[in-house]
Design an enzyme around this catalytic site. Structure first.
Site, short mmCIF file in Angstrom:
data_model
loop_
_atom_site.label_atom_id
_atom_site.label_comp_id
_atom_site.label_asym_id
_atom_site.label_seq_id
_atom_site.Cartn_x
_atom_site.Cartn_y
_atom_site.Cartn_z
N HIS A 143 57.52 -6.26 -18.26
CA HIS A 143 56.82 -5.91 -19.50
C HIS A 143 56.02 -7.06 -20.05
O HIS A 143 56.26 -8.22 -19.70
CB HIS A 143 57.78 -5.36 -20.58
CG HIS A 143 58.86 -6.31 -21.04
ND1 HIS A 143 60.12 -6.35 -20.50
CD2 HIS A 143 58.86 -7.26 -22.01
CE1 HIS A 143 60.85 -7.26 -21.12
NE2 HIS A 143 60.10 -7.85 -22.05
N HIS B 248 55.29 -12.72 -25.07
CA HIS B 248 55.83 -13.17 -23.78
C HIS B 248 55.54 -12.17 -22.68
O HIS B 248 55.10 -11.05 -22.93
CB HIS B 248 57.34 -13.46 -23.86
CG HIS B 248 58.21 -12.26 -24.11
ND1 HIS B 248 58.65 -11.89 -25.36
CD2 HIS B 248 58.77 -11.35 -23.26
CE1 HIS B 248 59.42 -10.82 -25.26
NE2 HIS B 248 59.51 -10.48 -24.00
N GLU C 281 59.90 -14.52 -19.79
CA GLU C 281 61.24 -13.92 -19.73
C GLU C 281 61.50 -13.52 -18.28
O GLU C 281 60.61 -13.00 -17.61
CB GLU C 281 61.30 -12.67 -20.63
CG GLU C 281 62.65 -11.96 -20.60
CD GLU C 281 62.68 -10.71 -21.51
OE1 GLU C 281 61.65 -10.38 -22.13
OE2 GLU C 281 63.74 -10.08 -21.55
#
Ligand SMILES: CC[C@@H](C(=O)O)C(=O)SCCNC(=O)CCNC(=O)[C@H](O)C(C)(C)COP(=O)(O)OP(=O)(O)OC[C@H]1O[C@@H](n2cnc3c(N)ncnc32)[C@H](O)[C@@H]1OP(=O)(O)O
Ligand SMILES: [Co+2]
Length: 134
Positions: A7, A79, A130
């Site tokens: 994502h 992020h 991440e």
């Protein structure tokens, strides 16, 4: 080591307004909001054909998103999340290479019920990364 793009996350001030924008104006499939106090966020996921967008609103006094919004009052890209097969092996390899793993360095359970870790943006071309074990 990194695999698929899981994502891209966007920090927002008003999750309801941002969800309405994606659902109404962009015609996207937006999930129900989910509160994650351990991460200091309320989140929705937008499912696209090839990946997901995560909209993040601050939750609680120590939210990392609140601090981001102080510096970026209109919100913005927060992020990017890459999938890895083995998050502890990935973490150890990154630490060996000199990258800073955020927090206490131990994976936490993220929004998808899977272990996640964050890497310092200054070590990755100004982008907070991440990692999610899939
Ligand atoms: C929903 C759960 C989960 C999921 O499963 O998907 C999530 O995604 S939760 C998402 C929220 N969680 C986190 O962000 C955890 C990791 N973040 C942190 O540890 C901190 O936010 C941080 C990245 C270390 C920043 O900490 P902060 O105290 O805000 O430090 P500074 O403001 O001093 O920032 C230092 C430096 O870094 C720049 N910065 C900060 N955030 C970002 C960012 N998101 N992208 C790019 N750059 C960032 C900041 O501007 C400072 O730079 P300088 O001003 O040049 O010093
Ligand atoms: Co995320």
């Amino acid at each position: 080591m990194i695999g698929r793009l899981n994502h891209v996350a966007i920090a927002v001030r008003d999750l309801a307004a941002a969800s309405a924008l994606y659902r109404g104006t962009l015609g996207a499939d937006v999930s129900a909001p989910q509160q994650l106090p351990e991460h200091g966020v309320t989140v929705v996921f937008i499912t696209l054909p090839n990946t997901k967008i995560e909209l993040l609103e601050p939750l609680g006094a120590n939210s990392p998103i609140a601090r981001f919004l102080e510096k970026n009052p209109d919100g913005g890209m927060h992020h990017i999340c890459y999938e890895v097969d083995d998050i502890v092996a990935a973490r150890d390899r990154l630490k060996q290479a000199g990258a800073r793993v955020l927090g206490d360095g131990e994976p936490k359970i993220g929004a998808h019920g899977k272990p996640v870790l964050f890497l310092h943006p200054k070590d990755f071309s100004g982008t907070l990364v991440e990692l999610e074990q899939v």
